[in-house]
Enzyme design. Structure first.
Site, PDB file in Angstrom:
ATOM      1  N   CYS A  86      23.078 -38.427  25.648  1.00  0.00           N
ATOM      2  CA  CYS A  86      24.047 -37.502  25.044  1.00  0.00           C
ATOM      3  C   CYS A  86      23.351 -36.574  24.037  1.00  0.00           C
ATOM      4  CB  CYS A  86      25.200 -38.280  24.431  1.00  0.00           C
ATOM      5  SG  CYS A  86      26.651 -37.253  24.104  1.00  0.00           S
ATOM      6  N   HIS A 203      27.019 -42.181  28.700  1.00  0.00           N
ATOM      7  CA  HIS A 203      26.551 -43.224  27.781  1.00  0.00           C
ATOM      8  C   HIS A 203      26.415 -44.579  28.478  1.00  0.00           C
ATOM      9  CE1 HIS A 203      26.925 -41.194  23.824  1.00  0.00           C
ATOM     10  NE2 HIS A 203      27.833 -40.463  24.432  1.00  0.00           N
ATOM     11  N   GLU A 205      24.890 -47.097  27.430  1.00  0.00           N
ATOM     12  CA  GLU A 205      24.967 -48.172  26.435  1.00  0.00           C
ATOM     13  C   GLU A 205      26.407 -48.536  26.104  1.00  0.00           C
ATOM     14  OE1 GLU A 205      24.818 -45.106  25.762  1.00  0.00           O
ATOM     15  OE2 GLU A 205      25.367 -44.610  23.698  1.00  0.00           O
TER      16      GLU A 205
END
Lengths: 241, 81
Positions: A86, A203, A205
């Site tokens: 990002c 994302h 994660e």
């Protein structure tokens, strides 16, 4: 094996990345403040999401002048792994470590939702545990994720297999409707020519636990861990889970 | 001495914000406006002891390396005084 997660003023996905590396990847990880200039103890560096320097001037534009970025460039030039997520992707583009730029979303809005991604190249250190054509469910959260580049750059990306992820629909078709932000050719993530630097807007994660709606992101971190182990000859000591 | 820098999106880059502004102008009922492109404007105060050539050189460098992204933007420098 050791991971470093960079922290700029305004980073806000640094703890998410740290959590995933320590808990789900099971590897040692440090936060690395942006004023550090020594990355010699690390095998991979994550440039996390957030709003470095408040997104002032342009997203990622001011972070490229942080002292750590010189070290990140040397780190990447030495073949070590750099993973921008990002705002991290925006920073790597601004720093000239990845081609192109990320501009305002076509629809102007900040978009925060799960999207589908198709794996376009499974021969990178970040996707070796996946197969080309796999469809992943991973969230995006950005207002400036609209990837742009000139025609020469685009053709080079295609020829070199540097387009790693594209936005797709549920069955893996690359459609205009599945493109959340207007990115050229539905590009969601690209790598450099050597394949050791990856940037992506979604994302992963935030997609490593079922309770968060998806754990498709884990395979990206698992791929990276395997690549580090293979490159360094040290097999990962997996702890946690 | 003052330097002014204008940073604008390259013509080939779409400008969604400019489009939204244009739409608002249409909603206002003003006709005859065909397009709007949004850009950035910077004023820099430089040391009075510098020559205008120096000011231009410094401003050009800052415009190129900091204020604009050459992938998507062009810049123009004006020097006052």
């Amino acid at each position: 094996m050791k991971f470093g997660v960079l922290v700029f003023p305004g980073s806000n996905c640094d703890h998410d990345a740290y959590h995933v590396i320590s808990k789900h990847v099971g590897q040692p990880v440090d936060f690395v403040w942006h004023r550090e200039t020594d990355l010699s103890g690390y095998d991979a560096v994550i440039v996390p999401g957030g709003f470095s320097y408040g997104d002032y001037l342009r997203c990622g534009a001011l972070a490229k002048f942080s002292p750590v970025m010189g070290a990140v460039k040397d780190f990447a030039a030495a073949g070590k792994y750099v993973f921008g997520i990002c705002n991290g992707f925006q920073i790597l583009c601004e720093a000239g470590m990845l081609p192109g730029a990320l501009i305002r979303n076509r629809g102007l809005h900040f978009i925060c939702k799960h999207v589908r991604l198709r794996v376009e190249n499974d021969r990178t250190p970040f996707t070796s545990e996946l197969d080309s054509g796999d469809v992943l469910s991973i969230p995006i959260a950005h207002a400036e994720g609209n990837y742009v580049c000139d025609d020469d750059t685009f053709h080079r990306l295609e020829e070199n297999g540097q387009i790693v992820f594209r936005y797709c629909d549920e069955v893996g078709e690359i459609t205009e409707e599945a493109n959340p932000n207007g990115a050229r050719s539905n590009i969601a993530g690209i790598c450099n020519e050597n394949g050791n630097v990856l940037g992506m807007m979604p994302h992963p994660e935030r997609a490593c636990e079922e309770m968060l709606g998806s754990n498709d992101g884990r395979e990206i971190f698992r791929s990276l861990t395997k690549a580090i182990a293979a490159a360094s000859g040290q097999w990962p000591v997996v702890s946690g889970q | 001495m003052k330097a002014k820098v204008y940073v604008t999106l390259k013509p080939s880059v779409l400008d969604p914000q400019g489009k939204a502004i244009h739409h608002s102008i249409e909603l206002l009922g003003v006709s005859g406006v065909n397009d709007v492109r949004q850009g950035k404007y910077f004023e820099m105060a430089l040391d009075e002891s510098l020559t205008s050539d120096d000011v231009r050189r410094i401003a050009e460098q800052i415009a190129k390396d900091v204020l604009s992204n050459p992938v998507i933007e062009d810049y123009r420098v004006e020097v006052d005084g």
